[in-house]
Design an enzyme around this catalytic site. Sequence first.
Site, PDB file in Angstrom:
ATOM      1  N   GLU A 113     -31.634  18.711  24.181  1.00  0.00           N
ATOM      2  CA  GLU A 113     -32.265  19.977  23.789  1.00  0.00           C
ATOM      3  C   GLU A 113     -33.482  19.747  22.894  1.00  0.00           C
ATOM      4  O   GLU A 113     -34.496  20.456  23.012  1.00  0.00           O
ATOM      5  CB  GLU A 113     -31.250  20.878  23.089  1.00  0.00           C
ATOM      6  CG  GLU A 113     -30.232  21.511  24.022  1.00  0.00           C
ATOM      7  CD  GLU A 113     -29.125  20.559  24.457  1.00  0.00           C
ATOM      8  OE1 GLU A 113     -28.419  20.874  25.435  1.00  0.00           O
ATOM      9  OE2 GLU A 113     -28.967  19.493  23.814  1.00  0.00           O
ATOM     10  N   HIS A 158     -19.320  28.040  23.512  1.00  0.00           N
ATOM     11  CA  HIS A 158     -20.032  28.775  24.549  1.00  0.00           C
ATOM     12  C   HIS A 158     -19.986  30.280  24.308  1.00  0.00           C
ATOM     13  O   HIS A 158     -19.965  31.067  25.256  1.00  0.00           O
ATOM     14  CB  HIS A 158     -19.454  28.448  25.938  1.00  0.00           C
ATOM     15  CG  HIS A 158     -19.549  27.007  26.313  1.00  0.00           C
ATOM     16  ND1 HIS A 158     -18.635  26.077  25.899  1.00  0.00           N
ATOM     17  CD2 HIS A 158     -20.476  26.327  27.047  1.00  0.00           C
ATOM     18  CE1 HIS A 158     -18.968  24.880  26.371  1.00  0.00           C
ATOM     19  NE2 HIS A 158     -20.091  25.005  27.058  1.00  0.00           N
TER      20      HIS A 158
END
Length: 322
Positions: free
Chosen positions: A56, A126
């Site tokens: 990321e 998540h």
Amino acid sequence: MNLFQAINNSLDLALSSDPTAIIFGEDVAFGGVFRCTVGLQEKHGKSRVFNTPLCEQGIAGFGIGAATAGATAIAEIQFADYILPAFDQICNEAAKYRYRSGGLYDCGSLTIRAPCSAVGHGALYHSQSPEAFFAHCPGLKVVVPRGPIKAKGLLLSCIRDKNPCLFFEPKILYRSAVEQVPVKEYTMPLSKADILVEGDDITLVGWGTQVHVLREVCQLAKDQLNVSCELIDLVTILPWDKETIAQSVKKTGRLLIAHEAPLTSGFGAEIAASIQHDCFLNLEAPIERVTGFDTPFPHMFEPFYMPDKWRCFEAVKKLVNY
């Protein structure tokens, strides 16, 4: 269209109208885990829609470099929970690049998309809503759509805005939110809240999925309490539309803010502090916040963690009976 189809349509239009536009991220070449980029590589080519390593920080850094070099960079972080490794790049580089160079350079043509918030089975890694982390960083714009029509128009606005933008997409809405979305290109204004339901007794503020919860609360309040709620979708977290909320609270005298992120330092705290300052003499009750709890996001206890319509409705009763 549902939400992911509207986003796909928006990205397709961006690639078609701007030859410098590129889309990149983990697994975007085959459509991504939520299918938001499906078919785009086949249509626009491997040089414009491509996969990145699982990194990321690298995705954000590459996006900053591409935007600085003149590309319209559209990055995808596969889940908003995993944007934190890129936090340094986004807040210390992207947000400051124009200021640091005295306006000579900028990476304003950078948009970072990320699925956010609860999905029903996401558990700790998540399900998070990290918008408040980035709301503390001048130089960014942070946007959260509530449905397909807003998602398409707001995403195109972010892509064309000359500031780095973070676009958080509530993942539970990808398939559950369906609307008649105009197929042609259109944009919607950033930093402008929407008044979805007009009312006189209490102002309800949310964003993303929570807007739909608060719609149900409006109906519950009307049916069971004969209370008239004004519902506002904040739309843009940074810079946020304080004026619209303040005008509403001056009319109603009461404010409830609901969000999925934890209570402490959630963005609701900023709204509450600002409205208390501007509307102190208009308030008939203390501002209420209904939020997630100050714990990691649970798996089996998610239904108790969420600021659902019943928790919000109890807060409405508390406000009107204060």
